[in-house]
Design a protein around this motif. Structure first.
Motif: not given
Ligand code: 5AD
Length: 472
Positions: A84-87, A198-200, A297-299, A335-339, A366-373
């Motif tokens: 469920a981590i991203r849409e 807060t994103f997770c 690190v995320q950011s 690492t993991d990054i959210i942009v 590397l991930y784009k932020y995905s809004r999670r309800g």
């Molecule tokens: N949007 C994008 N990436 C996310 N992650 C977790 N939640 C979100 C989200 N809402 C990424 C983080 C985490 C990895 C497992 O997934 O980078 O470390």
């Protein structure tokens, strides 16, 4: 969505007990008189823990008489174990559920279930929609999955059940995983998460942190070794915050590393704050612990880290990297990054790029932020949202930067001879794929019966992400 989460929570406690006692009662009544035709196909999405969970479910289902098959066309039960981590992860599963419906044409009694984090997040909505789902089971319900599936197939339990109780006491004790193919064993040491980034979505779908007993983890590793595995990966959402009556994660890693016959142990996914000097010293001093560390690190921007509630600053993180490299000099870092997180300005994004350039990670997801309800970030002002096109451009720029870094980091390793655990046959004809202790993937020539064995391989070239090599 917030509502769904709240509903689930208020029902959680009572439901868990009921689920458990029903599990015991009904299981007793059903054992030995299973439904006709008992095969299960399980498809896994998402993280390594989901692979581990699939193996647990395979064990529970085997106890209920269900043999795992690798072709959905031959299955009486199809389970999709989800993320469920991203849409995007959820959309893939919804698409897949649509495709799987076609197997009903040939099998009128086919049962299709959705398990795991997306099942927990969407719950009964998955049963009500046009998704064609007969059973929904969240991550704390796997113990019940055997009797539930079999009961439904026999007509003793109505179809359309949702097992969604998050159970603080469910420690998966006594469940036996049936491991899939592969030369490395997954061993879950901790489930759930007490952080509130807060994103997770994870804390809401997997519940609070639960740690397994020390002796159970070590026992499972001993069993894996006895079954022929020489490499294990310890799993937890924040695996290094593990703590039980017998010690913390450094102690656990030390004990696992000393299991006779175990040659390699890895772990994922740690939280940077819980990477302690003791943990790093254990990594440095125990030959079986692979010199590899995932440090999400995320950011790179303090402003954004604060909005994410990561509880460290850029500087803290960089100091952690230095500490890791000082104590474990040959350590490979990823690492993991959210942009594109809420409020990310150009300057924040540049800070992420400069952090990547400063650290030079061996690998980055590397991930784009995905809004999670249901996550706290959804309550940040909508005006702070980063437009999709901007987030996309930032993602592409990050990928480009990290590709270059990875290529140059890996080029520096070309020429070295490494011990490689042979994992499987590669797609390229005649080649095998294996992994070095520092988690680098190498393709090299050799016979299939090398799978599961260690070879000394010279790294001869790199494409950037992976290597080709030749047995030295
Ligand atoms: N949007 C994008 N990436 C996310 N992650 C977790 N939640 C979100 C989200 N809402 C990424 C983080 C985490 C990895 C497992 O997934 O980078 O470390």
């Amino acid at each position: 969505m917030t509502q769904l989460v709240a509903l689930r929570r208020s029902r959680a406690a009572g439901n868990a007990d009921r689920q458990r006692s029903e599990a015991e009662g009904v299981a007793g009544a059903l054992v030995g008189r299973g439904a006709p035709g008992r095969t299960v196909y399980i498809e896994t999405y998402g993280c390594q823990m989901n692979i581990g969970d699939t193996e647990l479910m395979a064990g529970v289902l085997a106890d209920a008489g269900y043999a795992r098959v690798d072709d959905p066309g031959r299955a009486d039960v199809i389970l999709v174990n989800t993320c469920a981590i991203r849409e995007h992860a959820e959309n893939r599963v919804l698409g897949r559920l649509g495709q799987l419906q076609r197997y009903r044409d040939r099998h009128a009694d086919l049962l299709i279930g959705v398990t795991g984090c997306m099942a927990q997040r969407l719950g009964e909505a998955l049963l009500q929609g046009a998704y064609g789902v007969d059973l929904v089971a969240g991550p704390d319900a796997y113990r019940s999955i055997g009797w539930m599936v079999d009961g439904m197939r026999r007509g003793a339990v109505e179809k359309g059940q949702a097992l969604l109780a998050l159970d603080a006491d469910e420690d998966y004790g006594g469940l036996r995983a049936i491991r899939g193919e592969g030369v490395s064993a997954w061993v879950t040491v901790q489930r759930g998460c007490d952080h509130r980034c807060t994103f997770c979505i994870v804390p809401y779908v997997r519940g609070p942190e639960k740690n397994r007993a020390f002796s159970e983890v070590v026992g499972e590793v001993e069993e894996a070794v006895a079954a022929g595995y020489s490499e294990v990966t310890l799993l937890g959402q924040t695996v290094n915050s593990y703590r039980s009556g017998d010690g913390d994660f450094a102690d656990l890693l030390h004990a696992v590393a000393r299991v006779p016959g175990l040659r390699r142990v890895r772990f994922t996914s740690p939280h940077p704050n819980d990477v302690t000097e003791r943990l790093l010293e254990t990594m440095a001093s125990e030959p079986a612990v692979c010199p590899q560390l995932h440090l999400p690190v995320q950011s790179g921007s303090d402003r954004i880290l604060k909005r994410m509630v990561r509880r460290y600053t850029r500087r803290d993180f960089l100091e952690k990297v230095d500490l890791a490299r000082r104590i474990v000099p040959d350590i490979a870092l990823s690492t993991d990054i959210i942009v594109g997180f809420s409020g990310e300005m150009e300057a924040d994004f540049e800070a992420t790029l400069s952090l990547l350039a400063a650290v030079r990670f061996d690998d980055a997801y590397l991930y784009k932020y995905s809004r999670r309800g249901g996550t706290p970030a959804t309550r940040l002002p909508a005006a702070d949202d980063v437009p999709a096109a901007v987030a996309q451009t930032r993602l592409e720029r990050t990928i480009e930067l990290q590709r270059g870094i990875q290529l140059s980091v890996n080029r520096a390793e070309v020429g070295a001879v490494r011990e490689v655990l042979t994992e499987r046959i590669a797609r390229s004809a005649g080649d095998l794929l294996g992994r070095t202790a520092r988690n680098k993937v190498v393709a090299f020539r050799g016979p299939a019966d090398w799978i599961g064995t260690y070879r000394r391989v010279r790294l001869t070239a790199t494409s950037g992400a992976t290597f080709t090599g030749a047995v030295a």
